[in-house]
Design an enzyme around this catalytic site. Structure first.
Site, PDB file in Angstrom:
ATOM      1  N   SER A  63     -30.392  -7.387 -23.989  1.00  0.00           N
ATOM      2  CA  SER A  63     -31.543  -8.169 -24.412  1.00  0.00           C
ATOM      3  C   SER A  63     -31.071  -9.460 -25.064  1.00  0.00           C
ATOM      4  CB  SER A  63     -32.430  -7.332 -25.347  1.00  0.00           C
ATOM      5  OG  SER A  63     -33.664  -7.978 -25.568  1.00  0.00           O
TER       6      SER A  63
ATOM      7  N   GLU B 158     -32.612  -9.508 -15.793  1.00  0.00           N
ATOM      8  CA  GLU B 158     -33.689  -8.587 -16.149  1.00  0.00           C
ATOM      9  C   GLU B 158     -34.632  -9.315 -17.095  1.00  0.00           C
ATOM     10  OE1 GLU B 158     -34.349  -7.191 -19.323  1.00  0.00           O
ATOM     11  OE2 GLU B 158     -32.615  -8.000 -20.391  1.00  0.00           O
TER      12      GLU B 158
ATOM     13  N   HIS C  29     -34.896  -3.461 -19.897  1.00  0.00           N
ATOM     14  CA  HIS C  29     -35.618  -2.805 -20.990  1.00  0.00           C
ATOM     15  C   HIS C  29     -36.240  -1.515 -20.476  1.00  0.00           C
ATOM     16  CE1 HIS C  29     -34.952  -6.764 -22.641  1.00  0.00           C
ATOM     17  NE2 HIS C  29     -35.359  -6.332 -23.822  1.00  0.00           N
TER      18      HIS C  29
END
Length: 360
Positions: A154, A259, A330
């Site tokens: 992230s 992502e 995630h």
């Protein structure tokens, strides 16, 4: 878990330019040729020592603060259950606004653990936002001299790419300490970071449940083909925020993995346009798209492009292998992806094969 995490445009990311091999001639008629190697050989990446049970992991909080005691307790117990000893960063319980301490405190914990010979590796407690603020405050000369495992995902996209770009050290886009350490994620982490396997990263096969076909974690091939190159990438929003900085990854001949979470499709489109306009897509060997979780049109946006259309617009003109749906992002079950590690992708099979171990 880490949807609020990208506000500051600073920072860095990286990857060595290991370029690609060629497809066998038998495949050449049905799939695009894979990317060929550059005549200039890239330097060998710097590899950390593999983690082993009994090692001490330094737990840092380089992004968001952790406001309650229990998430920290669970993270520590999870790492202990994996066989590690855990040492808390001096500021792991810190808070400055939404961040886990001031910029200097958060960067200082990372630098201190790299300097500490008793610490075998560093893992982020959580993502969130704030890593871009400290990416220029790390002691890269120290990290180069004392290479260690460093991982997270992230918002950690900033740091895992920056460290590799500045030092050549292979870093890891992997669960943070506060992630759900389920059987799949543990197996992936152990194979890559502990056992030192030249692992095959492949989605679970044949999990149909009550359905006649597999519906979850499917692979979609946008353009078939095989390519080789170093892995670079991570969260799209964080990566694109680094564009134009001296720490943005070298994507020439690379396999780019991406992502995202909780972004409207028009924002995904805008971030990809940033990568295209800065030239990051021009010389890729291939593209692996992970999960774009809860990335929809938004209320009332009936005329928006779909994600399929956005991905087709940006990636099909590149004429490189591309597939979508890899267990990156995630999600509860996720790969451990070594940033800077040479790998081979097969877009038809939906696989990433590490060409050598990512640790020594």
């Amino acid at each position: 878990m880490t949807a609020s995490r990208r506000h500051i445009l600073t920072g860095a990311a990286g990857a060595a330019a290991v370029l690609a091999g060629a497809l066998p001639s038998a495949q050449a008629q049905t799939t695009p040729p894979s990317r060929r190697a550059s005549p200039e050989a890239a330097p060998e990446p710097l590899r950390a020592r593999r983690l082993k049970p009994g090692d001490t992991i330094g737990l840092v909080s380089p992004a968001n603060a952790t406001y309650e005691r229990e998430p920290l307790e669970i993270a520590v117990e999870s790492l202990e259950a994996l066989g590690f000893k855990v040492r808390l960063g001096a500021n792991v319980r810190g808070r400055y606004g939404q961040f886990g301490g001031s910029d200097l405190q958060r960067a200082g914990d990372i630098n201190d653990f790299f300097a500490d010979d008793e610490v075998a590796g560093l893992l982020a407690l959580t993502g969130g936002s704030g890593c871009n603020r400290i990416v220029d405050k790390l002691n890269y000369e120290l990290i180069r001299r004392k290479p260690k495992f460093f991982g997270g995902f992230s918002d950690l996209t900033s740091l895992v790419n920056a460290i590799h770009k500045q030092t050549g050290l292979i870093t890891f886009h992997c669960p943070v300490a506060g992630s759900e350490w389920n059987e799949f994620s543990i197996q992936q982490f152990r194979a890559v970071a502990m056992d030192g396997q030249a692992a095959l990263l492949q989605n679970p096969q044949g999990e149909r449940g009550a359905h006649v076909v597999q519906r979850e974690d499917r692979i979609s091939t946008l353009r078939p083909g095989v390519a080789r190159g170093p892995l670079v990438g991570g969260n799209l929003a964080v990566l694109s925020s680094l564009a134009g900085s001296p720490y943005f990854p070298d994507t020439r001949g690379a396999i780019l993995f991406l992502e995202e979470v909780n972004e409207y499709i028009y924002r995904v489109d805008r971030m990809l346009s940033t990568l295209r306009l800065c030239g990051a897509l021009d010389q890729l060997a291939g593209v692996v798209l992970g999960k774009f979780t809860q990335c929809g049109p938004g209320d009332g946006n009936f005329g928006t492009l779909t994600l399929d259309e956005v991905f087709d617009d940006y990636f099909l003109p590149l004429n490189v292998p591309v597939y979508r749906g890899a267990m990156i992002g995630h999600i509860k079950r996720k790969f451990t992806v070594p940033v800077g590690q040479p790998a081979e992708m097969d877009a038809r099979a939906g696989t990433l094969k590490l060409l050598t171990p990512a640790v020594v």
